[in-house]
Design an enzyme around this catalytic site. Structure first.
Site, short mmCIF file in Angstrom:
data_model
loop_
_atom_site.label_atom_id
_atom_site.label_comp_id
_atom_site.label_asym_id
_atom_site.label_seq_id
_atom_site.Cartn_x
_atom_site.Cartn_y
_atom_site.Cartn_z
N GLY A 71 0.81 -1.21 0.00
CA GLY A 71 0.00 0.00 0.00
C GLY A 71 0.85 1.26 0.00
O GLY A 71 0.53 2.23 -0.70
N SER A 72 1.93 1.26 0.77
CA SER A 72 2.76 2.47 0.86
C SER A 72 3.34 2.83 -0.50
O SER A 72 3.30 3.99 -0.92
CB SER A 72 3.90 2.26 1.86
N ASN A 152 -7.80 3.94 8.74
CA ASN A 152 -7.23 2.75 9.38
C ASN A 152 -7.32 2.78 10.90
O ASN A 152 -7.21 1.75 11.54
CB ASN A 152 -5.78 2.56 8.94
N GLN A 180 -7.69 0.03 3.44
CA GLN A 180 -8.58 -0.54 4.44
C GLN A 180 -9.91 -0.98 3.83
O GLN A 180 -10.68 -1.69 4.48
CB GLN A 180 -8.86 0.47 5.57
N HIS A 202 -2.00 -7.61 2.46
CA HIS A 202 -2.00 -8.11 3.85
C HIS A 202 -3.10 -7.53 4.73
O HIS A 202 -3.25 -7.91 5.88
CB HIS A 202 -0.61 -7.95 4.51
N CYS A 325 2.23 2.32 12.86
CA CYS A 325 3.37 3.17 12.50
C CYS A 325 3.69 4.18 13.57
O CYS A 325 4.82 4.63 13.69
CB CYS A 325 3.07 3.90 11.20
#
Ligand SMILES: *Cc1c(COP(=O)(O)O)cnc(C)c1O
Length: 397
Positions: A71-72, A152, A180, A202, A325
């Site tokens: 995703g990042s 999220n 999400q 994931h 994070c």
């Protein structure tokens, strides 16, 4: 009892279906998809099939799907794509929201240093951006609007179709971080007017380290990683074939079971919400009716979220205080601060995120232990003592 895993917004367990789909490519089918011989072609066929599957779920063409490391990376690539295209036309303004994932916010900060101007829409105390406010901030020089599909930390689901329609009408590219949402909510990039969209395997029972970026036909992607001609030259590097096969299988499975899963998960989450709300001076963050089915975010006055998590871990419960994070840092969650919560309250947060593998029994376990641990921490807290003695005012009534 084995660990109660209640941190599915951070990551999820690999589904059996995804695992089975990956196995051949971890073992005998280890060919390079760029090779011309049969074994390579088997891998290439797996990529082709995965792209078709994912495109089917998102309602786009398989040529519009680029595989990424997660995703990042997809968020970074989407934003830099729009920024690069905008800059060529002298457009250096970007609109986003105050409670985006750091993969978005930090990319925007980088662009600010390069002369871009960023407007962050407020998300208000309920955790939603207002479409009318988006209309008001879009300018002639706006290159991109990037607003997440579902948050999220608190789970609120944004009015994506409406935001997309505004952007389309104004001729501005619209990206949504749907990490999400994918596998949890229906997505239709056509109907919702989405130009760019990020997903990550994931978060829907696929493997870690693999994701995808949808980019509408005609949007030339900015290349983050230079090298070979994989992914039409837009993302170099030999593809994670097993991971991609696992991602497609997981997304297909999640999508097919979406309603059934959401019904089950929501029932468990609502029971938790009801039970935990009985804890005095607690509040629910976000909106249970307009949020992800499995997410519950609460604040308990007078305690530290970190201590709560550690004690819950001792009692076999894996939960979070917000995003993975930010844990490890002492700053309260930027998401909770964006809702307008004061620091001292934002510090006492707990995020429980459920999935279809959770059980009623596990919910009972959480319902027993969270109130006990909160009461224990409060009994030791000098802040709580001041509140009880009336030396300070409760923020949460
Ligand atoms: C997890 C998450 C990401 C990052 O995805 P990775 O695959 O872990 O890089 C981005 N955005 C949101 C909303 C997320 O929940």
């Amino acid at each position: 009892m084995k660990t109660v895993y209640a941190d599915n917004a951070a990551t999820t367990k690999l589904s059996d279906t995804a695992f089975e789909a990956m196995l051949p490519f971890l073992k005998e089918e280890y060919g390079n998809p760029s090779s011309l011989y049969t074994m390579g072609q088997k891998a290439e066929e797996a990529l082709f099939a995965a792209r078709e599957t994912i495109a089917g779920v998102l309602n786009c063409d398989s040529k519009e799907i680029t595989f990424t490391s997660g995703g990042s990376e997809a968020d970074n690539q989407a934003i830099l794509t729009a920024a690069t295209l905008g800059e060529k036309k002298g457009k250096k303004h970007i609109v986003s929201s105050a409670f985006e994932h750091h993969a978005v916010l930090h990319t925007l900060e980088k662009l600010e240093k390069q002369g871009f101007e960023v407007t962050l829409l407020p998300v208000h105390s309920d955790g939603f951006v207002r479409p009318d406010e988006l209309k008001n901030v879009i300018r002639e020089d706006t290159a991109l609007v990037t607003i997440m599909y579902a948050n999220n930390e608190i789970g609120t689901v944004q009015p994506i179709a409406e935001l997309g329609a505004i952007c389309r009408e104004r001729g501005v590219l619209f990206h949504t971080d749907a990490v999400q949402a994918a596998g949890h909510l229906p997505i239709d990039v056509q109907a919702q007017n989405i130009d760019l969209l990020s997903i990550s395997a994931h978060k829907f029972h696929g493997p870690k380290g693999v994701g995808a970026l949808y980019a509408r036909k005609g949007i030339p992607l900015y290349t983050l990683i230079e090298g070979g001609a994989q992914e039409r030259g837009k993302r170099a590097g030999t593809q994670n074939v097993a991971g991609i096969a696992g991602m497609a299988a997981a997304l297909k499975e999640a999508n097919e079971q979406l309603e059934q899963t959401n019904r089950k998960v929501k029932a468990m989450r609502d029971r938790l919400a009801e039970g935990l709300s009985k804890i005095p001076h607690s509040k629910i963050n976000g909106d249970l009716h307009r949020g992800l089915a499995g997410t519950l975010n609460m604040c308990f006055e007078g305690i530290e979220g970190e201590s709560l998590l550690l004690l819950l871990d001792d009692r076999g419960i894996s939960a979070s205080s917000g995003s993975a994070c930010t844990s490890g840092s002492l700053d309260p969650s930027h998401v909770l601060l964006a809702l307008g919560l004061p620091h001292e309250v934002a510090h006492g947060s707990l995020r429980i995120s459920l999935c279809e593998y959770n059980t009623e029994q596990e919910i009972e376990h959480i319902l027993k232990h969270v109130p006990e641990v909160v009461a224990y921490l409060r009994s030791m807290s000098p802040v709580w003592k001041d509140l009880e003695e009336g030396k300070k005012q409760y923020v949460i009534q």
